[in-house]
Design an enzyme around this catalytic site. Structure first.
Site, mmCIF file in Angstrom:
data_model
loop_
_atom_site.group_PDB
_atom_site.id
_atom_site.type_symbol
_atom_site.label_atom_id
_atom_site.label_comp_id
_atom_site.label_asym_id
_atom_site.label_seq_id
_atom_site.Cartn_x
_atom_site.Cartn_y
_atom_site.Cartn_z
ATOM 1 N N ASP A 146 -8.014 -5.022 -0.362
ATOM 2 C CA ASP A 146 -8.489 -5.852 -1.481
ATOM 3 C C ASP A 146 -8.159 -7.328 -1.322
ATOM 4 O O ASP A 146 -8.625 -8.149 -2.113
ATOM 5 C CB ASP A 146 -7.871 -5.327 -2.787
ATOM 6 C CG ASP A 146 -8.392 -3.936 -3.115
ATOM 7 O OD1 ASP A 146 -7.557 -3.025 -3.307
ATOM 8 O OD2 ASP A 146 -9.613 -3.757 -3.128
ATOM 9 N N HIS A 185 0.853 -1.194 0.000
ATOM 10 C CA HIS A 185 0.000 0.000 0.000
ATOM 11 C C HIS A 185 0.886 1.240 0.000
ATOM 12 O O HIS A 185 1.938 1.251 0.624
ATOM 13 C CB HIS A 185 -0.893 0.008 1.247
ATOM 14 C CG HIS A 185 -2.059 0.930 1.125
ATOM 15 N ND1 HIS A 185 -1.950 2.279 1.372
ATOM 16 C CD2 HIS A 185 -3.334 0.713 0.738
ATOM 17 C CE1 HIS A 185 -3.129 2.838 1.167
ATOM 18 N NE2 HIS A 185 -3.985 1.928 0.775
HETATM 19 C C1 SDX Z 1 -6.083 0.382 -3.044
HETATM 20 O O1 SDX Z 1 -4.161 4.795 -1.933
HETATM 21 C C2 SDX Z 1 -5.177 4.209 -1.393
HETATM 22 O O2 SDX Z 1 -5.616 4.587 -0.333
HETATM 23 C C3 SDX Z 1 -5.769 3.056 -2.199
HETATM 24 C C4 SDX Z 1 -6.827 2.224 -1.497
HETATM 25 C C5 SDX Z 1 -8.109 3.014 -1.255
HETATM 26 O O3 SDX Z 1 -8.853 2.647 -0.318
HETATM 27 O O4 SDX Z 1 -8.392 3.944 -2.067
HETATM 28 O O5 SDX Z 1 -6.326 1.743 -0.267
HETATM 29 C C6 SDX Z 1 -7.251 1.015 -2.358
HETATM 30 O O6 SDX Z 1 -5.775 0.759 -4.142
HETATM 31 C C7 SDX Z 1 -5.278 -0.662 -2.303
HETATM 32 C C8 SDX Z 1 -4.036 -1.173 -3.138
HETATM 33 C C9 SDX Z 1 -4.527 -2.225 -4.135
HETATM 34 N N1 SDX Z 1 -3.470 -2.596 -5.066
HETATM 35 C C10 SDX Z 1 -2.845 -3.794 -5.025
HETATM 36 O O7 SDX Z 1 -3.065 -4.663 -4.172
HETATM 37 C C11 SDX Z 1 -1.852 -4.045 -6.150
HETATM 38 C C12 SDX Z 1 -0.554 -4.674 -5.606
HETATM 39 N N2 SDX Z 1 0.150 -3.667 -4.786
HETATM 40 C C13 SDX Z 1 1.000 -2.779 -5.485
HETATM 41 O O8 SDX Z 1 1.191 -2.789 -6.798
HETATM 42 C C14 SDX Z 1 1.637 -1.674 -4.653
HETATM 43 O O9 SDX Z 1 1.916 -2.164 -3.399
HETATM 44 C C15 SDX Z 1 0.820 -0.398 -4.565
HETATM 45 C C16 SDX Z 1 0.470 0.094 -5.921
HETATM 46 C C17 SDX Z 1 -0.427 -0.631 -3.782
HETATM 47 C C18 SDX Z 1 1.670 0.633 -3.856
HETATM 48 O O10 SDX Z 1 2.747 0.884 -4.657
HETATM 49 P P1 SDX Z 1 3.861 2.005 -4.261
HETATM 50 O O11 SDX Z 1 3.552 2.639 -2.974
HETATM 51 O O12 SDX Z 1 4.052 2.885 -5.463
HETATM 52 O O13 SDX Z 1 5.129 1.138 -3.986
HETATM 53 P P2 SDX Z 1 6.079 0.581 -5.130
HETATM 54 O O14 SDX Z 1 5.283 0.048 -6.289
HETATM 55 O O15 SDX Z 1 7.128 1.601 -5.397
HETATM 56 O O16 SDX Z 1 6.729 -0.697 -4.365
HETATM 57 C C19 SDX Z 1 7.801 -0.528 -3.430
HETATM 58 C C20 SDX Z 1 8.564 -1.844 -3.474
HETATM 59 C C21 SDX Z 1 9.001 -2.220 -4.897
HETATM 60 O O17 SDX Z 1 10.131 -3.051 -4.770
HETATM 61 P P3 SDX Z 1 11.631 -2.385 -4.957
HETATM 62 O O18 SDX Z 1 11.643 -1.681 -6.309
HETATM 63 O O19 SDX Z 1 11.805 -1.413 -3.798
HETATM 64 O O20 SDX Z 1 12.582 -3.537 -4.894
HETATM 65 O O21 SDX Z 1 7.694 -2.925 -3.056
HETATM 66 C C22 SDX Z 1 7.503 -3.815 -4.142
HETATM 67 C C23 SDX Z 1 7.885 -3.075 -5.398
HETATM 68 O O22 SDX Z 1 8.308 -3.975 -6.400
HETATM 69 N N3 SDX Z 1 6.093 -4.174 -4.142
HETATM 70 C C24 SDX Z 1 5.614 -5.392 -4.382
HETATM 71 C C25 SDX Z 1 4.223 -5.288 -4.233
HETATM 72 N N4 SDX Z 1 3.904 -4.033 -3.912
HETATM 73 C C26 SDX Z 1 5.050 -3.343 -3.855
HETATM 74 N N5 SDX Z 1 6.230 -6.547 -4.724
HETATM 75 C C27 SDX Z 1 5.423 -7.627 -4.889
HETATM 76 N N6 SDX Z 1 4.083 -7.601 -4.758
HETATM 77 C C28 SDX Z 1 3.441 -6.452 -4.430
HETATM 78 N N7 SDX Z 1 2.132 -6.440 -4.303
#
Ligand code: SDX
Length: 422
Positions: free
Chosen positions: A364, A307
């Protein structure tokens, strides 16, 4: 405690005010930065940038705290109805019994959509995604209510538009579902409350009266409350920035629906179930899929994990996980993907990759399992997220309009070609 921040550029020091929110958050007000220094800030994804001051929702990602108008989400999910929470978010206070009764009655009077709106369904391909339909149908509401296009509606006119939006959303969502099944549409009944009426239009039969399962009604109330608002997330920021152009509520909400659709945002609840089904079909080897999620060369992500703001547990996920067990037990459903989800969660929470990146289950991760237990297909899950988020979007749009905030227009740093000629 300092009330100013200093920035030093080329030997000159500039001072900017520091503001503190009612929950102790701090921000450097840089609204004069470019005028004073000729510099802008750059912050991809606005990870460190506040877009507004808001009195609607507070969350603390480190502590796993979420409050609507100061009320903890745990209390509201346990004790309030979704319509009470909708009123709280939009008008700032929990409604008295009489106010709630009038709110429900006003909404009941506006649940029908214009019969001509049914013609839109004939144009959609049979398997078209419900989110595409929802976004276009909600925007089309503005064509039937041209008075809503007036940017400076009176408070009464704005309140009526809000009532219509809340009321007609349930009917549109139910009609989208019925159309997807090729079933006859079931029209709203004024005798039902907001949630029961939605369930009637979705699962009721045209001939018999409808005895809603109290477990299902309670689960829907809780799920929609947990999704109702979440400060300046992607789709809410979209609603606010579209509304900031003096755009009407229907079109602003339609834009928010489109933003929510993305699998990184609200679309994740559908993606989680599809991921769990894939893992189940692949033999349920959660370690293999955790390794894929960690592999930078593998595009697979653990959907429902991580998140932008919560770097601890998502309080909503905690409540939904508990509700998941209760609802499946009460409905006598044994869903094998629930066990896979729990195995995934346990494995990830002890894995250094997830620990280092503070990746926890989000709202989710478990919600789709409940929606499926209630009888919804996965394509409808994000539509249900939108149904829950609607009062939050409305509240944020209303706050932005009431505060007469300027049109949103971020700056950029140009890195393209320079000085080209034909
Ligand atoms: C919602 O913002 C809100 O409030 C949203 C929400 C709401 O109520 O409105 O809460 C609803 O959207 C919840 C999130 C739902 N999305 C997912 O479940 C999709 C999977 N999660 C992600 O793609 C990710 O975690 C985000 C998009 C939710 C957050 O992404 P960020 O904050 O931009 O973080 P990032 O993508 O830069 O990740 C940081 C690190 C990375 O690794 P490094 O480059 O540092 O090595 O964490 C890793 C990412 O690769 N990472 C994951 C991951 N999420 C982040 N690796 C594997 N699986 C994941 N799910």
């Amino acid at each position: 405690m300092s009330t100013t921040a200093e920035i030093k550029i080329d030997g000159q020091t500039y001072e900017f005010p520091v503001i503190t929110g009612t929950e102790g958050e701090k921000a450097i007000d840089i609204s004069k930065l470019r005028d004073l220094t000729g510099h802008i800030t750059l912050d991809f994804g606005y990870k460190n940038t506040g877009s507004t001051k808001s009195a609607i929702t507070f969350l603390d990602g480190e502590q796993g705290i979420l409050k609507y108008r100061g009320y903890p989400i745990e209390e509201l999910a346990e004790k309030a109805s979704f319509l009470e929470v909708a009123y709280l978010l939009i008008y700032g206070e929990l409604p008295s019994a009489e106010t709630l009764e009038k709110f429900q009655k006003d909404i009941s009077m506006h649940t029908l959509i214009h019969e001509d709106m049914k013609k839109f369904f004939d144009g959609y391909p049979s398997k078209s995604h419900p989110m595409a339909q929802l976004s276009s149908l909600v925007c089309s509401l503005s064509t039937f209510y041209p008075e809503s296009l007036e940017a400076n509606q009176s408070d009464e006119e704005k309140d009526l538009t809000i009532i219509k939006m809340l009321a007609k959303m349930t009917t549109i969502v139910a009609f989208i579902y019925k159309k997807s099944l090729g079933h006859p549409l079931i029209y709203p009944k004024n005798k039902y409350d907001y949630i029961t009426n939605y369930l009637w239009m979705t699962f009721g039969q045209r001939t018999e009266d409808f005895e809603p399962n109290p477990v299902v009604v309670s689960a829907m109330n809780k799920l929609l409350i947990l999704h109702a608002d979440h400060e300046q997330n992607c789709s809410t920021s979209t609603v606010r920035i579209v509304g900031s152009s003096d755009c009407n509520l229907y079109a602003s909400i339609s834009a928010g629906i489109s933003a929510l659709w993305g699998p990184l945002h609200g679309g994740a609840n559908q993606a989680v179930i599809e991921m769990l089904e894939k893992i189940k079909a692949d033999g349920g080897d959660t370690d293999k899929w955790i390794a894929k999620a960690k592999d930078k060369n593998d595009p697979f992500r653990m959907m429902g994990f991580g998140h932008r703001v919560y770097k601890n547990f998502d309080p909503r996920a905690k409540i939904i996980k508990k509700a998941c067990d209760d609802i499946l037990e009460s409905l006598g459903i044994n869903d094998p993907v629930l066990e896979i989800a729990k195995k995934l969660e346990q494995a990830a929470l002890t894995d250094q990759y997830f620990i280092d990146r503070k990746l926890y289950p989000n709202v989710d991760f478990y919600s789709g399992i409940i929606y499926r237990a209630l009888g919804f297909p996965s394509e409808m899950f994000t539509v249900l997220f939108a149904l829950g988020r609607l009062p939050g979007w409305i509240a944020q749009w209303k706050e932005m309009r009431s505060n007469k905030e300027p049109i949103g227009r971020p700056r950029q740093i140009y890195v393209g070609d320079v000085d080209k000629h034909m």
